[in-house]
Design a protein around this motif. Structure first.
Motif, PDB file in Angstrom:
ATOM      1  N   ARG A 175     118.064 -21.706  29.739  1.00 22.83           N
ATOM      2  CA  ARG A 175     118.955 -21.778  30.892  1.00 22.83           C
ATOM      3  C   ARG A 175     118.152 -21.439  32.152  1.00 22.83           C
ATOM      4  NH1 ARG A 175     124.295 -22.034  29.958  1.00 22.83           N
ATOM      5  NH2 ARG A 175     124.754 -21.075  31.967  1.00 22.83           N
ATOM      6  N   CYS A 176     118.456 -22.120  33.255  1.00 22.58           N
ATOM      7  CA  CYS A 176     117.711 -21.952  34.508  1.00 22.58           C
ATOM      8  C   CYS A 176     118.692 -21.853  35.669  1.00 22.58           C
ATOM      9  CB  CYS A 176     116.765 -23.121  34.762  1.00 22.58           C
ATOM     10  SG  CYS A 176     115.590 -23.425  33.431  1.00 22.58           S
ATOM     11  N   ALA A 177     118.244 -21.199  36.726  1.00 24.14           N
ATOM     12  CA  ALA A 177     119.019 -21.094  37.970  1.00 24.14           C
ATOM     13  C   ALA A 177     118.056 -21.268  39.147  1.00 24.14           C
ATOM     14  CB  ALA A 177     119.727 -19.754  38.056  1.00 24.14           C
ATOM     15  N   MET A 178     118.504 -22.007  40.165  1.00 29.78           N
ATOM     16  CA  MET A 178     117.746 -22.146  41.423  1.00 29.78           C
ATOM     17  C   MET A 178     118.694 -21.793  42.549  1.00 29.78           C
ATOM     18  SD  MET A 178     115.746 -25.443  43.037  1.00 29.78           S
ATOM     19  CE  MET A 178     114.075 -25.083  42.537  1.00 29.78           C
ATOM     20  N   PHE A 179     118.377 -20.694  43.226  1.00 30.31           N
ATOM     21  CA  PHE A 179     119.300 -20.166  44.221  1.00 30.31           C
ATOM     22  C   PHE A 179     119.046 -20.780  45.598  1.00 30.31           C
ATOM     23  CE2 PHE A 179     118.799 -16.643  41.086  1.00 30.31           C
ATOM     24  CZ  PHE A 179     120.064 -16.732  40.546  1.00 30.31           C
ATOM     25  N   LYS A 180     120.073 -20.739  46.394  1.00 30.22           N
ATOM     26  CA  LYS A 180     119.997 -21.205  47.768  1.00 30.22           C
ATOM     27  C   LYS A 180     119.129 -20.229  48.586  1.00 30.22           C
ATOM     28  CE  LYS A 180     123.099 -22.756  51.451  1.00 30.22           C
ATOM     29  NZ  LYS A 180     124.505 -22.819  51.924  1.00 30.22           N
ATOM     30  N   PRO A 181     118.234 -20.640  49.508  1.00 31.75           N
ATOM     31  CA  PRO A 181     118.178 -22.007  50.082  1.00 31.75           C
ATOM     32  C   PRO A 181     117.185 -22.916  49.376  1.00 31.75           C
ATOM     33  CG  PRO A 181     116.802 -20.566  51.381  1.00 31.75           C
ATOM     34  CD  PRO A 181     117.410 -19.695  50.308  1.00 31.75           C
ATOM     35  N   PRO A 211     124.156  -9.256  33.138  1.00 28.82           N
ATOM     36  CA  PRO A 211     125.556  -9.120  32.707  1.00 28.82           C
ATOM     37  C   PRO A 211     125.833  -9.697  31.330  1.00 28.82           C
ATOM     38  CG  PRO A 211     125.454  -9.775  35.003  1.00 28.82           C
ATOM     39  CD  PRO A 211     124.053  -9.840  34.468  1.00 28.82           C
ATOM     40  N   ARG A 212     125.066 -10.741  30.922  1.00 27.63           N
ATOM     41  CA  ARG A 212     125.292 -11.335  29.611  1.00 27.63           C
ATOM     42  C   ARG A 212     124.142 -11.077  28.648  1.00 27.63           C
ATOM     43  NH1 ARG A 212     127.581 -17.404  31.013  1.00 27.63           N
ATOM     44  NH2 ARG A 212     129.446 -16.736  32.176  1.00 27.63           N
ATOM     45  N   GLY A 213     123.089 -10.472  29.128  1.00 27.22           N
ATOM     46  CA  GLY A 213     121.930 -10.235  28.289  1.00 27.22           C
ATOM     47  C   GLY A 213     121.256 -11.510  27.845  1.00 27.22           C
ATOM     48  N   GLU A 214     121.290 -12.547  28.749  1.00 31.05           N
ATOM     49  CA  GLU A 214     120.750 -13.843  28.378  1.00 31.05           C
ATOM     50  C   GLU A 214     119.407 -14.055  29.082  1.00 31.05           C
ATOM     51  OE1 GLU A 214     123.603 -16.768  29.399  1.00 31.05           O
ATOM     52  OE2 GLU A 214     125.008 -16.213  27.799  1.00 31.05           O
ATOM     53  N   PHE A 215     118.464 -14.612  28.324  1.00 29.77           N
ATOM     54  CA  PHE A 215     117.157 -14.989  28.863  1.00 29.77           C
ATOM     55  C   PHE A 215     117.326 -16.228  29.736  1.00 29.77           C
ATOM     56  CE2 PHE A 215     113.576 -17.933  28.043  1.00 29.77           C
ATOM     57  CZ  PHE A 215     112.585 -17.264  28.760  1.00 29.77           C
ATOM     58  N   GLN A 216     116.707 -16.232  30.939  1.00 31.16           N
ATOM     59  CA  GLN A 216     116.819 -17.379  31.832  1.00 31.16           C
ATOM     60  C   GLN A 216     115.564 -17.491  32.697  1.00 31.16           C
ATOM     61  OE1 GLN A 216     120.016 -17.051  34.656  1.00 31.16           O
ATOM     62  NE2 GLN A 216     119.015 -15.429  35.834  1.00 31.16           N
ATOM     63  N   LEU A 217     115.419 -18.656  33.344  1.00 29.15           N
ATOM     64  CA  LEU A 217     114.363 -18.894  34.320  1.00 29.15           C
ATOM     65  C   LEU A 217     114.975 -18.998  35.716  1.00 29.15           C
ATOM     66  CD1 LEU A 217     112.240 -21.655  32.509  1.00 29.15           C
ATOM     67  CD2 LEU A 217     111.819 -19.189  32.567  1.00 29.15           C
TER      68      LEU A 217
END
Length: 449
Positions: A62-68, A94-100
């Protein structure tokens, strides 16, 4: 004694603490990573952040790219797209999940090629291969041109067509090479080296038609760039369309936006050259005519000077000069004679005016005139004095004591002849004398009161 196995441990971690420890371990161990994969579950909520899953055939993350940073993407991410992501490894606590946590995303394949292009460009630029000071000017009229390109592409047809139309006198040789694929870069570099070493060509044209970045990678090769830099003759690069730029464009002595434009830069326009030649011919004729006229005038002048230097001409000039001087001498002598005659006449007139006889006669006349003027002046003066005397006599008579005596008065004098003005202090018996209008009387005082 030992604690039983089911006794509670001395140090107990909470889920939050554990997640923070895991997050810190991940961020310290893998600060930044590049990951290539396929997009799925792409979502962009109203916040502007971008959430997606990056997967391959064996796993997903799972990945997230934040603004801006999510708004800076130059493309629209969609499911199924193959991308290259630069990200920090982290943990969603909050979920204990590995992410990029992604910081940069580009399309895979072309993005990698673009990155390799930029890295090679920066390195060669640092070495000075792009330095404008080393760029060589193109020959004004290239007699033999080597065209390094595909023998069957549209670029070579455009180049040959433009050169044949503009300047048929140019000797154009096509040096065929592959312009795409793995065999293209070494073939292009080898052809550049052979053409440069042959000494046959005045300029080399490296060209091909448009295409994608992957299609143009043969012209972004380091070996090709160094072969262009080492070339003994100028190299013109015309790769792709006007918006395409390659490493060859930066290294070459001149970059043309298209193959046709390169052909126009390499050879002159025959019609323009013909017009220029006609203009030069017209100017040459005009200059020749002016030169001929100037030389003719100079010849006439020299001939006149030569004629002027002939003995007969010099003798004639001397005769004319002698006659002119003679006329001037006569005129000067005549003027001097006239001036002296005038001076003599004036001197004679002055001399006659100053002769003694004439001068004595004049003096006599002047003396007679002065005598008459003196007599008249004396008569006038005597007349004026007589009138003045009469006026003075009348005035004196008006104030004279004698006039007073005629009215019955008398003037009394003492014995010493002084006028007696007062009766006081005159003793009796004092002799006196009285003056009347018609004579004098002798008196004596009888009474002193």
């Amino acid at each position: 004694m030992h604690a039983p196995d089911d006794a509670p441990p001395r140090h107990v971690l909470t889920p939050s603490t554990l997640n923070r420890l895991v997050r810190d371990l991940l961020e310290d161990a893998l600060p930044l990573v590049w990951i290539e994969g396929e997009l799925s579950n792409v979502a962009r909520p109203a916040s502007g952040h971008l959430y997606f899953t990056l997967k391959d055939s064996g796993a997903q993350v799972r990945c997230a790219m934040f603004k801006p940073k999510s708004t800076w993407l130059r493309f629209r991410p969609v499911d199924g797209m193959h991308v290259l992501v630069r990200a920090r490894v982290g943990l969603y606590e909050p979920r204990g999940e590995f992410q990029l946590v992604a910081e940069h995303m580009e399309e895979a394949g072309e993005g990698a090629l673009q990155r390799a292009f930029e890295q090679l460009k920066a390195r060669l630029d640092a070495e000075g291969l792009f330095d404008p000071a080393r760029k060589r000017p193109l020959p004004r009229h290239a007699r033999r041109i080597g065209v390094i390109t595909s023998a069957t592409g549209a670029a070579v047809r455009d180049v040959l067509s433009v050169m044949a139309r503009r300047w048929p006198l140019a000797d154009v040789e096509v040096l065929p090479v592959p312009v795409q694929g793995r065999e293209a870069p070494p073939a292009i570099a080898a052809t550049l080296r052979r053409a440069s070493a042959s000494g046959r060509y005045d300029v080399l044209l490296l060209t091909r038609g448009g295409g994608s970045l992957e299609d143009l990678m043969a012209f972004n090769d380091e070996a090709v760039a160094r072969a262009i830099h080492a070339s003994a003759v100028p190299v013109v690069s015309a790769v792709g369309h006007e918006i395409d730029f390659s490493i060859a464009d930066f290294v070459a002595d001149l970059r043309a936006p298209t193959p046709s434009a390169a052909a126009e830069l390499l050879v002159p326009d025959a019609q323009a050259v013909s017009r220029h030649l006609r203009q030069l011919e017209s100017r040459l004729r005009l200059l020749f005519e002016r030169r001929r006229q100037a030389q003719g005038q100079r010849l006439d002048h020299l001939f006149a000077r030569l004629q002027a230097q002939r003995p007969q001409a010099r003798l004639q000039r001397d005769r004319e000069r002698l006659a002119h001087l003679e006329r001037r001498l006569r005129a000067i002598a005549l003027e001097q004679l006239k001036a002296r005659s005038l001076r003599l006449e004036r001197a004679q007139a002055r001399l006659l005016a100053r002769q003694p006889g004439l001068r004595l006669a004049g003096l006599r006349q002047h003396l007679v005139a002065l005598e008459r003027r003196l007599q008249q002046a004396m008569l006038h003066r005597l007349e004026r004095q007589r009138h003045a005397l009469d006026r003075s006599g009348r005035a004196l008579h008006a104030i004279s004591p004698l006039a007073t005596l005629e009215r019955g008065y008398a003037i009394v004098f003492d014995s010493q002849g002084k006028v007696l003005r007062s009766a006081q202090h005159v003793p009796a018996g004092t002799p006196l004398r009285a003056r009347l209008a018609d004579g004098e009387l002798s008196l004596r005082v009888t009474d002193d009161e």
